[in-house]
Design an enzyme around this catalytic site. Structure first.
Site, PDB file in Angstrom:
ATOM      1  CB  CYS A   1      15.133  27.266 -28.826  1.00 31.44           C
ATOM      2  SG  CYS A   1      13.684  27.086 -27.762  1.00 31.44           S
TER       3      CYS A   1
ATOM      4  NE  ARG B   1      14.200  30.133 -18.669  1.00 29.75           N
ATOM      5  CZ  ARG B   1      13.043  30.394 -18.086  1.00 29.75           C
ATOM      6  NH1 ARG B   1      12.018  30.912 -18.804  1.00 29.75           N
ATOM      7  NH2 ARG B   1      12.871  30.173 -16.791  1.00 29.75           N
TER       8      ARG B   1
ATOM      9  CB  ILE C   1      10.539  23.100 -27.043  1.00 31.40           C
ATOM     10  CG1 ILE C   1      10.985  24.568 -27.155  1.00 31.40           C
ATOM     11  CG2 ILE C   1       9.245  23.005 -26.227  1.00 31.40           C
ATOM     12  CD1 ILE C   1       9.972  25.466 -27.831  1.00 31.40           C
TER      13      ILE C   1
ATOM     14  CG  LEU D   1      21.427  16.497 -31.427  1.00 33.54           C
ATOM     15  CD1 LEU D   1      20.855  15.186 -31.963  1.00 33.54           C
ATOM     16  CD2 LEU D   1      22.357  16.230 -30.240  1.00 33.54           C
ATOM     17  CD  GLU D   2      22.370  18.564 -36.621  1.00 39.54           C
ATOM     18  OE1 GLU D   2      21.460  19.372 -36.352  1.00 39.54           O
ATOM     19  OE2 GLU D   2      22.274  17.340 -36.422  1.00 39.54           O
TER      20      GLU D   2
ATOM     21  CD  GLU E   1       3.656  13.178 -29.006  1.00 46.75           C
ATOM     22  OE1 GLU E   1       2.573  13.713 -29.280  1.00 46.75           O
ATOM     23  OE2 GLU E   1       4.087  12.142 -29.588  1.00 46.75           O
TER      24      GLU E   1
ATOM     25  CG  HIS F   1      15.234  13.212 -30.155  1.00 45.90           C
ATOM     26  ND1 HIS F   1      15.123  14.283 -31.015  1.00 45.90           N
ATOM     27  CD2 HIS F   1      16.413  12.605 -30.454  1.00 45.90           C
ATOM     28  CE1 HIS F   1      16.187  14.334 -31.800  1.00 45.90           C
ATOM     29  NE2 HIS F   1      16.976  13.321 -31.472  1.00 45.90           N
TER      30      HIS F   1
HETATM   31  N1  LIG Z   1      13.702  18.846 -31.282  1.00 47.07           N
HETATM   32  C1  LIG Z   1      14.664  19.804 -31.503  1.00 47.07           C
HETATM   33  C2  LIG Z   1      15.752  19.567 -32.333  1.00 47.07           C
HETATM   34  N2  LIG Z   1      15.889  18.367 -32.956  1.00 47.07           N
HETATM   35  C3  LIG Z   1      16.769  18.163 -34.106  1.00 47.07           C
HETATM   36  C4  LIG Z   1      18.193  17.817 -33.690  1.00 47.07           C
HETATM   37  O1  LIG Z   1      18.855  18.932 -33.079  1.00 47.07           O
HETATM   38  C5  LIG Z   1      19.016  17.400 -34.915  1.00 47.07           C
HETATM   39  O2  LIG Z   1      19.047  18.475 -35.831  1.00 47.07           O
HETATM   40  C6  LIG Z   1      18.416  16.178 -35.585  1.00 47.07           C
HETATM   41  O3  LIG Z   1      18.299  15.132 -34.625  1.00 47.07           O
HETATM   42  C7  LIG Z   1      19.297  15.698 -36.754  1.00 47.07           C
HETATM   43  O4  LIG Z   1      20.581  15.404 -36.312  1.00 47.07           O
HETATM   44  N3  LIG Z   1      16.702  20.514 -32.528  1.00 47.07           N
HETATM   45  C8  LIG Z   1      16.598  21.748 -31.911  1.00 47.07           C
HETATM   46  O5  LIG Z   1      17.466  22.615 -32.081  1.00 47.07           O
HETATM   47  N4  LIG Z   1      15.537  22.000 -31.091  1.00 47.07           N
HETATM   48  C9  LIG Z   1      14.562  21.072 -30.862  1.00 47.07           C
HETATM   49  O6  LIG Z   1      13.583  21.339 -30.095  1.00 47.07           O
HETATM   50  C1  LIG Z   2      13.630  18.026 -28.455  1.00 52.68           C
HETATM   51  C2  LIG Z   2      13.135  17.147 -29.538  1.00 52.68           C
HETATM   52  O1  LIG Z   2      13.862  16.457 -30.218  1.00 52.68           O
HETATM   53  C3  LIG Z   2      11.638  17.070 -29.655  1.00 52.68           C
HETATM   54  O2  LIG Z   2      11.141  18.309 -30.096  1.00 52.68           O
HETATM   55  C4  LIG Z   2      11.222  15.980 -30.636  1.00 52.68           C
HETATM   56  O3  LIG Z   2       9.838  15.798 -30.406  1.00 52.68           O
HETATM   57  P1  LIG Z   2       9.315  14.321 -30.016  1.00 52.68           P
HETATM   58  O4  LIG Z   2      10.016  13.916 -28.732  1.00 52.68           O
HETATM   59  O5  LIG Z   2       7.820  14.483 -29.822  1.00 52.68           O
HETATM   60  O6  LIG Z   2       9.664  13.415 -31.183  1.00 52.68           O
END
Ligand SMILES: Nc1c(NC[C@H](O)[C@H](O)[C@H](O)CO)[nH]c(=O)[nH]c1=O
Ligand SMILES: CC(=O)[C@@H](O)COP(=O)(O)O
Length: 172
Positions: A83, A129, A85, A60-61, A88, A91
């Site tokens: 990446c 990938r 993934i 997101l950043e 649950e 998000h």
């Molecule tokens: N779940 C994943 C995230 N989550 C974090 C967000 O990207 C962000 O840093 C947070 O919400 C604070 O703003 N980020 C990934 O790169 N990969 C993931 O699987």
């Molecule tokens: C892609 C995500 O933000 C994810 O990894 C966060 O995990 P959860 O949906 O179980 O909180």
């Protein structure tokens, strides 16, 4: 379902002056990120380019970091690597959609951005990938940025891009 080997790949662009590219990576999954970075760096170097690398906490950043760099520096292009993934909750959709949409908006503002943020269901999907000897999505994202830089130069844009005006632009 078409296999990744079936798609067409444009020939690597050539440059009179090697482009300077910023790689912005979210090492949320460290090994995946390292493989994506390796693929991107190899592609940039093969095109005679230069690269710097910056890390951010998560996908997101990445658009925000590229936006800041676009206003404060003079990189020719940008490669976004990360990446995501599925977990649950929903998000996953937010992180995937908002990171990719942010990168698209930066491109529409005139920055040459390649998107190498993996959006996958499993670690196994990410590994194949990210692997430079596999689907090499990091190299593919770098190639995308390189092609956009080549088009910008072909169409006469300054090194500072078209339409993305920085406060310190001397020709703004
Ligand atoms: N779940 C994943 C995230 N989550 C974090 C967000 O990207 C962000 O840093 C947070 O919400 C604070 O703003 N980020 C990934 O790169 N990969 C993931 O699987
Ligand atoms: C892609 C995500 O933000 C994810 O990894 C966060 O995990 P959860 O949906 O179980 O909180």
């Amino acid at each position: 379902m078409a296999s990744q080997e079936d798609h067409y790949t444009l020939p690597r662009p050539t440059f009179d002056e090697g482009p300077k590219i910023l790689i912005v990576v979210a090492p949320y999954y460290r090994q995946i990120a390292d493989n994506l970075i390796a693929g991107a760096r190899a592609e940039i170097e093969a095109a005679g380019g230069w690269h710097d690398t910056a890390e951010v906490p998560g996908a997101l950043e990445i658009p925000t970091a590229i936006g800041i760099a676009g206003r404060m520096s003079d990189y020719d292009g940008y490669v976004a690597l990360g990446c995501v993934i599925r977990g649950e909750t929903t998000h996953y959709e937010t992180v995937c959609n908002d990171s990719s949409r942010g990168l698209t908006l930066l491109g529409l503002q005139g920055l040459a951005v390649g998107n190498g943020i993996l959006t996958v269901e499993t670690m196994a999907q990410a590994e194949v990938r990210a692997d430079p000897d596999g689907q090499n999505k990091g190299g593919g994202a770098a190639a995308a940025a390189l092609h956009l830089i080549a088009l910008s130069r072909k169409w006469g844009a300054s090194r500072k891009g078209v339409g993305f005006v920085r406060p310190n632009d001397d020709d703004s």
